[in-house]
Design an enzyme around this catalytic site. Structure first.
Site, PDB file in Angstrom:
ATOM      1  N   ALA A  48       0.742  -1.015   0.070  1.00  0.00           N
ATOM      2  CA  ALA A  48      -0.057   0.012  -0.079  1.00  0.00           C
ATOM      3  C   ALA A  48       0.782   1.213   0.014  1.00  0.00           C
ATOM      4  CB  ALA A  48      -1.098  -0.024   1.245  1.00  0.00           C
ATOM      5  N   GLU A  49       1.782   1.308   0.914  1.00  0.00           N
ATOM      6  CA  GLU A  49       2.557   2.753   0.924  1.00  0.00           C
ATOM      7  C   GLU A  49       3.526   2.773  -0.216  1.00  0.00           C
ATOM      8  OE1 GLU A  49       1.617   1.262   5.136  1.00  0.00           O
ATOM      9  OE2 GLU A  49       2.475   0.368   3.362  1.00  0.00           O
ATOM     10  N   TYR A 126      -0.143 -15.172   2.700  1.00  0.00           N
ATOM     11  CA  TYR A 126       0.838 -14.306   3.150  1.00  0.00           C
ATOM     12  C   TYR A 126       1.794 -15.083   3.798  1.00  0.00           C
ATOM     13  CZ  TYR A 126      -2.218 -10.474   2.895  1.00  0.00           C
ATOM     14  OH  TYR A 126      -3.212  -9.302   2.350  1.00  0.00           O
ATOM     15  N   ARG A 128       4.829 -13.501   5.583  1.00  0.00           N
ATOM     16  CA  ARG A 128       5.508 -12.172   6.149  1.00  0.00           C
ATOM     17  C   ARG A 128       5.980 -12.208   7.299  1.00  0.00           C
ATOM     18  NH1 ARG A 128       0.224  -8.463   5.293  1.00  0.00           N
ATOM     19  NH2 ARG A 128       1.983  -6.827   4.928  1.00  0.00           N
ATOM     20  N   ARG A 193      -6.820  -4.847   7.480  1.00  0.00           N
ATOM     21  CA  ARG A 193      -6.547  -6.341   6.992  1.00  0.00           C
ATOM     22  C   ARG A 193      -6.789  -7.230   8.327  1.00  0.00           C
ATOM     23  NH1 ARG A 193      -6.662  -3.504   3.404  1.00  0.00           N
ATOM     24  NH2 ARG A 193      -5.051  -3.030   1.703  1.00  0.00           N
ATOM     25  N   LYS A 247     -14.806   6.623   2.315  1.00  0.00           N
ATOM     26  CA  LYS A 247     -15.101   5.965   0.926  1.00  0.00           C
ATOM     27  C   LYS A 247     -16.199   4.912   1.268  1.00  0.00           C
ATOM     28  CE  LYS A 247     -10.769   5.070   0.988  1.00  0.00           C
ATOM     29  NZ  LYS A 247      -9.674   4.316   1.120  1.00  0.00           N
ATOM     30  N   ALA A 278      -6.410   0.527  -6.533  1.00  0.00           N
ATOM     31  CA  ALA A 278      -7.426   1.527  -6.883  1.00  0.00           C
ATOM     32  C   ALA A 278      -7.390   2.341  -5.529  1.00  0.00           C
ATOM     33  CB  ALA A 278      -8.918   1.254  -7.325  1.00  0.00           C
ATOM     34  N   ASP A 280      -5.252   2.738  -3.339  1.00  0.00           N
ATOM     35  CA  ASP A 280      -4.025   3.526  -2.971  1.00  0.00           C
ATOM     36  C   ASP A 280      -4.005   4.698  -3.799  1.00  0.00           C
ATOM     37  OD1 ASP A 280      -3.269   1.566  -0.909  1.00  0.00           O
ATOM     38  OD2 ASP A 280      -2.329   0.035  -2.732  1.00  0.00           O
ATOM     39  N   ASP A 316      -0.970  -2.090 -10.448  1.00  0.00           N
ATOM     40  CA  ASP A 316      -1.116  -1.295  -9.355  1.00  0.00           C
ATOM     41  C   ASP A 316      -1.159   0.141  -9.684  1.00  0.00           C
ATOM     42  OD1 ASP A 316      -1.504  -3.763  -7.960  1.00  0.00           O
ATOM     43  OD2 ASP A 316      -0.024  -3.282  -6.483  1.00  0.00           O
TER      44      ASP A 316
END
Length: 390
Positions: A48-49, A126, A128, A193, A247, A278, A280, A316
């Site tokens: 995301a970032e 994931y 991670r 998340r 949103k 979208a 992001d 992305d």
């Protein structure tokens, strides 16, 4: 460990914005169906970032991304791809012991297999835990490269994903949010998340969100995390930010100021190619408008336009149309805005010269598996539901 020099395009200048958080390598399947039926995967990157950083850069806002990656091929690929978008990665540390995070995407289809998720559905797997980025902590602020970028930033962008990764990551967010600077705006995207919070306490989130200047919330995410997606209720729940942006699933985004002012703007009608990224892109468009000093309605429109371009491109990242087209759309009447359509072939609408199609220019060559919605443009999915899945 010393950082690697990563080639990329000429940057716009010293970073105006800084995004802090984890990005990962992504394995994308070559076909729909359960993972056990997939023969090959294609390597990409996601986060995301870093998505927001790349989109801000594409919008003309010089941006840096700060994180940690492993001393491995995935980390090198991640650095190279983010740098190729023009993002400053000079403060990304390379960890010699911890790996770069990884996730696999599973795409549903019509294979008839009993474990097939089904058409239009996907699942992320994931890997991670113990990643290099999970070792982020307040010690980051002692790094001269990171300290330099943070000191010069007019915008600092954070997300709730980071808070879930480790105690050190949570402590870093608390430290950054406590370090208030008069010339720096702090934005925070909830990016809920659920899978990240199974063994952590999400009660740490509300104080973080309430400490931001600009708070970005998906109504569906807020409903899951806090029990309400109502914009007015969320504004009351988080009274401190100057602006709370909600949103919602009705395809409208509402910006609520601290003084009670609320402005809502409908999304553009979009023929969706790929939904990933979208949310992001919306965040980047809205924040770019904020940095430029646009009024609230134009900020929301720039967010919608950025999201629409991401929805009509594979991958992305996507590029906005030429500046005169963007200006025309930001300034157009509500009726002409509502009549605008965005597809993979371009943008049409009465606000454009001779109502002709203006091509969009995707910057990414990713070919994520996707399920197009068909040839009839329809309102875009809520940006809260289409953020870079992390």
């Amino acid at each position: 460990m010393p950082r690697e020099d990563t080639p990329g395009p000429a940057r716009l200048g010293p970073p105006t914005a800084v995004c802090v958080g984890e990005s990962m390598a992504v394995l994308l399947p070559d076909r729909p169906g359960p993972l056990e039926t997939v023969e090959n995967f294609r390597l990409s990157v996601g986060g995301a970032e870093s998505n927001v950083a790349g989109a801000l850069t594409a919008l003309g806002v010089p941006t840096a991304w700060i994180s940690r990656v492993g001393d491995d091929g995935f980390g090198r690929r991640l650095l190279a791809e983010v740098a190729a978008r023009g993002v400053d990665v000079s403060a990304v540390s390379v960890d010699p012991r911890r790996p770069t995070g990884l996730y696999l995407k599973e795409v549903g289809g019509s294979t008839g297999h009993r474990h097939d998720l089904g058409p239009g559905r996907s699942r992320l797997h994931y890997h991670r835990r113990g990643s290099a980025a999970a070792a982020l902590s307040p010690a980051l602020l002692d790094d001269p490269a990171a300290a330099r970028l943070l000191a010069g930033a007019r915008l600092l962008h954070l997300s709730g994903i980071t808070a879930a990764l480790s105690d050190g990551c949570l402590a870093l967010l608390r430290t950054l949010l406590a370090d208030r600077r008069p010339n720096r705006l702090v934005s925070f995207d909830l990016n809920w998340r659920p899978s990240l919070w199974y063994d952590r306490d999400p009660a740490v989130l509300p104080p973080l969100l309430d400490a931001a200047d600009v708070l970005l919330l998906g109504a569906d995410e807020a409903e899951a995390a806090f029990g309400t997606g109502d914009p007015a209720a969320l504004r009351r729940r988080f009274p401190t930010p100057a602006t709370v942006v909600v949103k919602d699933a009705a395809r409208t985004v509402t910006a609520l100021e601290r003084d009670g002012t609320a402005i809502a703007e409908p999304a553009l009608a979009v023929e969706v190619v790929e939904a990933t990224g979208a949310g992001d892109a919306f965040a980047a468009g809205y924040l770019a408008g904020t940095v430029r000093g646009l009024d609230q309605r134009r900020r929301l429109r720039l967010g919608h336009l950025s999201a629409a371009c991401a929805l009509t491109a594979h991958g992305d990242q996507a590029e906005l149309p030429p500046a005169p087209v963007v200006t025309a759309l930001l300034d157009t009447s509500p009726a002409d805005w509502a009549a605008t359509r965005v597809t993979a072939d371009g943008i049409t609408g009465p606000a454009l010269p001779a109502a002709r199609t203006v091509p969009t220019s995707p910057t990414s060559t990713d070919t994520h598996p996707s399920t197009p919605t068909g040839t009839n443009p329809s309102p875009s999915p809520s940006p809260s539901r289409t953020s870079g899945a992390r």
